[in-house]
Design a protein around this motif. Structure first.
Motif, PDB file in Angstrom:
ATOM      1  N   GLY A 129       0.804  -1.255   0.095  1.00 27.64           N
ATOM      2  CA  GLY A 129       0.097   0.193   0.003  1.00 27.64           C
ATOM      3  C   GLY A 129       0.931   1.162   0.228  1.00 27.64           C
ATOM      4  N   PRO A 130       0.186   2.574   0.210  1.00 25.57           N
ATOM      5  CA  PRO A 130       0.880   3.704  -0.182  1.00 25.57           C
ATOM      6  C   PRO A 130       2.099   3.920   0.992  1.00 25.57           C
ATOM      7  CG  PRO A 130      -1.194   3.940   0.908  1.00 25.57           C
ATOM      8  CD  PRO A 130      -1.243   2.594   0.368  1.00 25.57           C
ATOM      9  N   LEU A 131       1.916   3.490   2.330  1.00 26.38           N
ATOM     10  CA  LEU A 131       2.725   3.699   3.225  1.00 26.38           C
ATOM     11  C   LEU A 131       3.864   2.640   3.230  1.00 26.38           C
ATOM     12  CD1 LEU A 131       0.734   4.669   6.219  1.00 26.38           C
ATOM     13  CD2 LEU A 131       2.439   6.043   5.165  1.00 26.38           C
ATOM     14  N   ALA A 132       4.111   1.733   2.247  1.00 26.73           N
ATOM     15  CA  ALA A 132       4.865   0.572   2.426  1.00 26.73           C
ATOM     16  C   ALA A 132       6.507   1.232   2.129  1.00 26.73           C
ATOM     17  CB  ALA A 132       4.605  -0.436   1.245  1.00 26.73           C
ATOM     18  N   LEU A 133       6.796   2.247   1.917  1.00 29.34           N
ATOM     19  CA  LEU A 133       8.122   2.616   1.719  1.00 29.34           C
ATOM     20  C   LEU A 133       8.555   2.948   3.091  1.00 29.34           C
ATOM     21  CD1 LEU A 133       8.090   6.572   0.500  1.00 29.34           C
ATOM     22  CD2 LEU A 133       6.139   5.602   1.835  1.00 29.34           C
ATOM     23  N   SER A 137      -2.784  16.346   3.586  1.00 36.12           N
ATOM     24  CA  SER A 137      -2.895  15.043   4.150  1.00 36.12           C
ATOM     25  C   SER A 137      -3.011  13.823   3.346  1.00 36.12           C
ATOM     26  CB  SER A 137      -4.535  15.273   5.086  1.00 36.12           C
ATOM     27  OG  SER A 137      -4.354  16.095   5.894  1.00 36.12           O
ATOM     28  N   LEU A 138      -2.147  13.911   2.348  1.00 32.77           N
ATOM     29  CA  LEU A 138      -1.948  12.885   1.561  1.00 32.77           C
ATOM     30  C   LEU A 138      -0.812  12.017   2.182  1.00 32.77           C
ATOM     31  CD1 LEU A 138      -1.591  14.368  -1.867  1.00 32.77           C
ATOM     32  CD2 LEU A 138      -3.417  13.117  -1.275  1.00 32.77           C
ATOM     33  N   VAL A 139      -0.693  10.657   2.239  1.00 27.68           N
ATOM     34  CA  VAL A 139       0.283   9.695   2.754  1.00 27.68           C
ATOM     35  C   VAL A 139       1.265   8.863   1.925  1.00 27.68           C
ATOM     36  CG1 VAL A 139      -1.047   9.903   4.907  1.00 27.68           C
ATOM     37  CG2 VAL A 139      -1.273   7.803   3.118  1.00 27.68           C
ATOM     38  N   GLY A 140       2.405   8.664   2.128  1.00 25.79           N
ATOM     39  CA  GLY A 140       3.260   7.779   1.531  1.00 25.79           C
ATOM     40  C   GLY A 140       3.562   7.882  -0.010  1.00 25.79           C
ATOM     41  N   ARG A 141       3.474   7.084  -0.855  1.00 26.37           N
ATOM     42  CA  ARG A 141       3.677   7.479  -2.037  1.00 26.37           C
ATOM     43  C   ARG A 141       2.767   8.363  -2.841  1.00 26.37           C
ATOM     44  NH1 ARG A 141       1.249   1.535  -3.678  1.00 26.37           N
ATOM     45  NH2 ARG A 141      -1.042   2.222  -4.011  1.00 26.37           N
ATOM     46  N   ASP A 142       1.570   8.417  -2.446  1.00 23.12           N
ATOM     47  CA  ASP A 142       0.662   9.349  -3.053  1.00 23.12           C
ATOM     48  C   ASP A 142       1.137  10.858  -2.846  1.00 23.12           C
ATOM     49  OD1 ASP A 142      -0.824   7.189  -3.591  1.00 23.12           O
ATOM     50  OD2 ASP A 142      -2.341   7.483  -2.216  1.00 23.12           O
ATOM     51  N   LEU A 143       1.668  11.212  -1.449  1.00 21.49           N
ATOM     52  CA  LEU A 143       2.164  12.305  -1.091  1.00 21.49           C
ATOM     53  C   LEU A 143       3.474  12.770  -1.873  1.00 21.49           C
ATOM     54  CD1 LEU A 143       1.953  14.876   0.931  1.00 21.49           C
ATOM     55  CD2 LEU A 143       3.748  13.521   2.449  1.00 21.49           C
ATOM     56  N   VAL A 144       4.339  11.517  -2.256  1.00 18.01           N
ATOM     57  CA  VAL A 144       5.399  11.867  -2.932  1.00 18.01           C
ATOM     58  C   VAL A 144       5.153  12.362  -4.153  1.00 18.01           C
ATOM     59  CG1 VAL A 144       7.574  10.707  -3.908  1.00 18.01           C
ATOM     60  CG2 VAL A 144       7.082  10.218  -1.386  1.00 18.01           C
ATOM     61  N   LEU A 145       4.201  11.501  -4.940  1.00 20.37           N
ATOM     62  CA  LEU A 145       3.782  11.944  -6.479  1.00 20.37           C
ATOM     63  C   LEU A 145       3.156  13.269  -6.461  1.00 20.37           C
ATOM     64  CD1 LEU A 145       3.281  11.148  -9.262  1.00 20.37           C
ATOM     65  CD2 LEU A 145       1.098  10.130  -8.491  1.00 20.37           C
ATOM     66  N   PHE A 146       2.627  13.631  -5.517  1.00 21.83           N
ATOM     67  CA  PHE A 146       2.024  15.051  -5.454  1.00 21.83           C
ATOM     68  C   PHE A 146       3.081  16.214  -5.412  1.00 21.83           C
ATOM     69  CE2 PHE A 146       0.705  18.935  -3.423  1.00 21.83           C
ATOM     70  CZ  PHE A 146      -0.427  19.399  -4.206  1.00 21.83           C
ATOM     71  N   HIS A 147       4.112  16.120  -4.401  1.00 27.99           N
ATOM     72  CA  HIS A 147       5.179  16.931  -4.438  1.00 27.99           C
ATOM     73  C   HIS A 147       6.078  16.932  -5.697  1.00 27.99           C
ATOM     74  CE1 HIS A 147       4.402  18.070  -0.344  1.00 27.99           C
ATOM     75  NE2 HIS A 147       4.985  16.965   0.294  1.00 27.99           N
ATOM     76  N   ARG A 148       6.188  15.912  -6.302  1.00 31.53           N
ATOM     77  CA  ARG A 148       6.786  15.862  -7.468  1.00 31.53           C
ATOM     78  C   ARG A 148       6.201  16.660  -8.502  1.00 31.53           C
ATOM     79  NH1 ARG A 148       8.544   9.295  -7.900  1.00 31.53           N
ATOM     80  NH2 ARG A 148      10.212   9.405  -6.335  1.00 31.53           N
TER      81      ARG A 148
END
Length: 346
Positions: A34-38, A218-229
């Motif tokens: 899931g999105p927090l697996a990193l 309030s996005l988390v994990g990989r979803d947050l990373v994608l948004f920032h990029r």
């Protein structure tokens, strides 16, 4: 303890081998998918370190502490069903973990009155069920001081609230609206989106159309990373302040850092720079590096919380129940490249 078996045990191996009179077993609900697996590598490392230290100290009646992982990155009902089945099979009576708050709600309902469940990340607030110990901060405590600092010091008065559509972001948005209104700031846009690597374009368009000067994420994990990029690729990072309640070290490394000085986080960690680290955190990093080696995963905020949660679970097993430690005061961290500078909040 040198020579002892590794503290992480496969749940199905434990089912086959049966009880171990010289060991106490604690469930470890960590997002392995899931999105927090990193965050999983550092989380598993720090949990294992905590278990080894509890074993060496003989904290639980001199017994060895073993951890039985459960993948908490799956659907809430699946996670709760597996954890409860392992509990009913006698594999463990205590559970420690971090995961999204929809999984937390499901686990809390399943676990209430059945044993100790320590939930370690920032949480959605509200009343806690019997046996559930929450060591993180609620939405207001986590965000209020940071929002006030950004409104007064950065003159960020037009806010867009962006998050994933589940329990914790909805609670964060409610608390943020109240706080921002009290500060004389405006919420000029809001959006909640499903989990998954969706197209961030509509969210970026909302930031532009609303003429926002700040975004609460309030996005988390990989979803947050994608948004920032994508935020940086669109050139918004140098003129719009970002405040995140879920950005931690793994996420910052994954997005390539930030050179603008306008990316902030309220997670209780960010200690790559010795000037922003407390002595306990630095000592923990050193012990982690000695255990794993020079290539050890970064000690992220989620992993630090999980370490503390395992130590708390051991203390509760030893003492037969004790109050959880007081949560740390809220902090505002500003990313600067791949180092981190702590900023006084409030």
């Amino acid at each position: 303890m040198r020579g002892d078996p590794a503290p992480l045990r496969d749940p199905w191996d434990v089912l086959v081998s049966g009880p171990a009179p010289d060991a106490v077993r604690i469930g470890l609900a960590v997002p392995l998918s899931g999105p927090l697996a990193l965050t999983a590598p550092s989380a598993l490392d720090l949990a294992a370190l905590a278990a080894e230290e509890c074993t060496e100290a003989g904290e639980v009646s001199g017994r060895r502490v073993e951890l039985v992982p459960v993948d908490s990155g799956r659907a809430p009902d699946v996670v709760a069903a597996e954890a409860l089945a392992l509990r009913e099979a006698g594999i463990f009576d205590s559970l420690v973990g971090f995961h999204t708050s929809d999984v937390h709600r499901s686990l809390a309902r399943a676990w209430a009155g059945r044993g100790t469940y320590v939930f370690t990340p920032p949480h959605e607030g509200g009343r806690s069920l019997p046996g559930v110990r929450r060591t993180g901060l609620g939405p207001h405590a986590q965000h209020a001081a940071a929002l006030a600092w950004l409104v007064t010091r950065r003159r960020a008065t037009r806010w867009v609230l962006l998050g994933t559509d589940y329990v914790w972001p909805r609670a964060v948005h409610r608390a943020a609206r109240t706080t921002l209104t009290g500060l004389g700031a405006q919420v000029v846009g809001e959006a909640l989106v499903p989990f998954g690597p969706g197209d961030p374009g509509p969210l970026l368009d909302l930031v532009v159309r609303s003429r926002a000067d700040a975004v609460l994420l309030s996005l988390v994990g990989r979803d947050l990373v994608l948004f920032h990029r994508e935020f940086a690729r669109a050139g918004l990072d140098r003129r719009v302040v970002r405040l995140s309640g879920a950005l931690e070290e793994n996420g910052l490394y994954a997005l390539g850092g930030d050179a603008t000085g306008e990316l902030y986080a309220t997670m209780p960690s960010f200690v790559a720079s010795p000037t922003s680290a407390d002595e306990g955190q630095l000592a923990l990093q050193e012990r982690h590096a000695r255990r794993v080696g020079a290539d050890a995963p970064v000690v992220c905020a989620y992993a630090r919380g999980l370490y503390d949660g395992v130590r708390l679970a051991c203390a509760l097993l030893s003492a037969g129940g004790a109050p959880p430690p007081a949560p740390p005061p809220p902090r505002l961290a500003r990313a600067d490249g791949l180092s981190f500078t702590e900023v006084a909040a409030g």
